[in-house]
Design a protein around this motif. Structure first.
Motif, PDB file in Angstrom:
ATOM      1  N   ASP A  96      26.511  24.418  54.553  1.00 33.84           N
ATOM      2  CA  ASP A  96      27.787  25.129  54.248  1.00 33.84           C
ATOM      3  C   ASP A  96      27.452  26.123  53.086  1.00 33.84           C
ATOM      4  OD1 ASP A  96      30.237  25.595  54.090  1.00 33.84           O
ATOM      5  OD2 ASP A  96      30.957  24.530  52.574  1.00 33.84           O
ATOM      6  N   ASN A  97      28.003  27.350  53.663  1.00 31.34           N
ATOM      7  CA  ASN A  97      27.577  28.583  52.746  1.00 31.34           C
ATOM      8  C   ASN A  97      28.490  28.711  51.477  1.00 31.34           C
ATOM      9  OD1 ASN A  97      29.858  29.720  54.066  1.00 31.34           O
ATOM     10  ND2 ASN A  97      28.878  31.120  55.065  1.00 31.34           N
ATOM     11  N   TRP A  98      29.409  28.204  51.366  1.00 28.00           N
ATOM     12  CA  TRP A  98      30.446  28.275  50.374  1.00 28.00           C
ATOM     13  C   TRP A  98      30.928  29.736  49.995  1.00 28.00           C
ATOM     14  CZ3 TRP A  98      32.333  24.208  47.331  1.00 28.00           C
ATOM     15  CH2 TRP A  98      31.714  22.846  47.714  1.00 28.00           C
ATOM     16  N   PRO A 141      35.092  29.513  49.237  1.00 29.80           N
ATOM     17  CA  PRO A 141      35.639  29.018  47.930  1.00 29.80           C
ATOM     18  C   PRO A 141      34.827  29.624  46.572  1.00 29.80           C
ATOM     19  CG  PRO A 141      34.701  27.207  49.168  1.00 29.80           C
ATOM     20  CD  PRO A 141      34.480  28.449  50.030  1.00 29.80           C
ATOM     21  N   ALA A 142      33.539  30.478  46.906  1.00 28.34           N
ATOM     22  CA  ALA A 142      33.143  31.439  46.025  1.00 28.34           C
ATOM     23  C   ALA A 142      34.040  32.561  45.769  1.00 28.34           C
ATOM     24  CB  ALA A 142      31.794  31.809  46.578  1.00 28.34           C
ATOM     25  N   ALA A 197      27.991  33.072  42.534  1.00 26.56           N
ATOM     26  CA  ALA A 197      28.275  32.328  43.779  1.00 26.56           C
ATOM     27  C   ALA A 197      28.509  33.255  45.009  1.00 26.56           C
ATOM     28  CB  ALA A 197      29.497  31.557  43.406  1.00 26.56           C
ATOM     29  N   ALA A 250      25.830  32.599  48.108  1.00 24.58           N
ATOM     30  CA  ALA A 250      26.658  31.928  49.487  1.00 24.58           C
ATOM     31  C   ALA A 250      26.182  32.967  50.590  1.00 24.58           C
ATOM     32  CB  ALA A 250      27.932  31.916  49.160  1.00 24.58           C
ATOM     33  N   SER A 305      22.517  27.211  49.211  1.00 26.69           N
ATOM     34  CA  SER A 305      23.894  26.668  49.207  1.00 26.69           C
ATOM     35  C   SER A 305      24.068  25.767  47.862  1.00 26.69           C
ATOM     36  CB  SER A 305      23.861  25.693  50.398  1.00 26.69           C
ATOM     37  OG  SER A 305      24.967  24.880  50.924  1.00 26.69           O
ATOM     38  N   SER A 306      23.165  25.059  47.572  1.00 32.28           N
ATOM     39  CA  SER A 306      23.600  24.287  46.100  1.00 32.28           C
ATOM     40  C   SER A 306      23.524  25.049  45.159  1.00 32.28           C
ATOM     41  CB  SER A 306      22.437  23.286  45.975  1.00 32.28           C
ATOM     42  OG  SER A 306      20.949  24.187  45.532  1.00 32.28           O
ATOM     43  N   LYS A 330      27.317  26.309  45.524  1.00 37.16           N
ATOM     44  CA  LYS A 330      28.423  25.210  45.381  1.00 37.16           C
ATOM     45  C   LYS A 330      28.231  24.862  43.571  1.00 37.16           C
ATOM     46  CE  LYS A 330      28.787  20.196  46.121  1.00 37.16           C
ATOM     47  NZ  LYS A 330      28.155  19.006  46.646  1.00 37.16           N
ATOM     48  N   THR A 365      30.443  27.848  41.958  1.00 34.47           N
ATOM     49  CA  THR A 365      31.827  28.060  42.242  1.00 34.47           C
ATOM     50  C   THR A 365      32.349  26.846  41.778  1.00 34.47           C
ATOM     51  OG1 THR A 365      31.334  28.550  44.546  1.00 34.47           O
ATOM     52  CG2 THR A 365      33.298  27.335  44.429  1.00 34.47           C
TER      53      THR A 365
END
Length: 120
Positions: A32-34, A37-38, A53, A57, A76-77, A80, A83
């Protein structure tokens, strides 16, 4: 009698090199690239933590498509982590501001209630 596979035809390029990540096509789905949410954390929460973030992402899909699966998981981490930290820091700041307003109004009303007015 034959010893091994036949030689490649003349002028051929040979088999393609393995991907850089070394995991090959069996690496599974992309992380997931987030990104959404970022972006939301940047707009509504804490923009100093939201910008890194978004940058992390944006790199996830790029690294995944280049075959660097470990780099994609790392980005990705990072996305996350930034974010979640942005969201938590915003909640903490909102709670502190609410507490400050509560204490300010409590002090204001307690001072107004204890004041004595003398009328002559």
């Amino acid at each position: 009698m034959s010893y091994g596979p036949p030689p490649p035809p003349p002028g051929g390029y040979g088999p393609p090199p393995p991907p850089q990540g070394g995991a090959g096509p069996q690496a599974g789905p992309a992380p997931d690239n987030w990104l959404v949410p970022a972006i939301l954390a940047t707009i509504f929460c804490c923009w100093p933590l939201g910008i890194p973030a978004i940058l992390a992402a944006a790199k996830v899909n790029e690294y995944w498509n280049l075959g660097d699966h470990a780099g994609a998981h790392e980005q990705s981490s990072k996305a996350k982590k930034f974010t979640i930290i942005a969201a938590i820091s915003a909640v903490v700041v909102w709670i502190l501001i609410g507490l400050l307003y509560f204490l300010m109004f409590a002090a204001m009303f307690s001072a107004a209630g204890s004041a004595s007015y003398n009328t002559y």
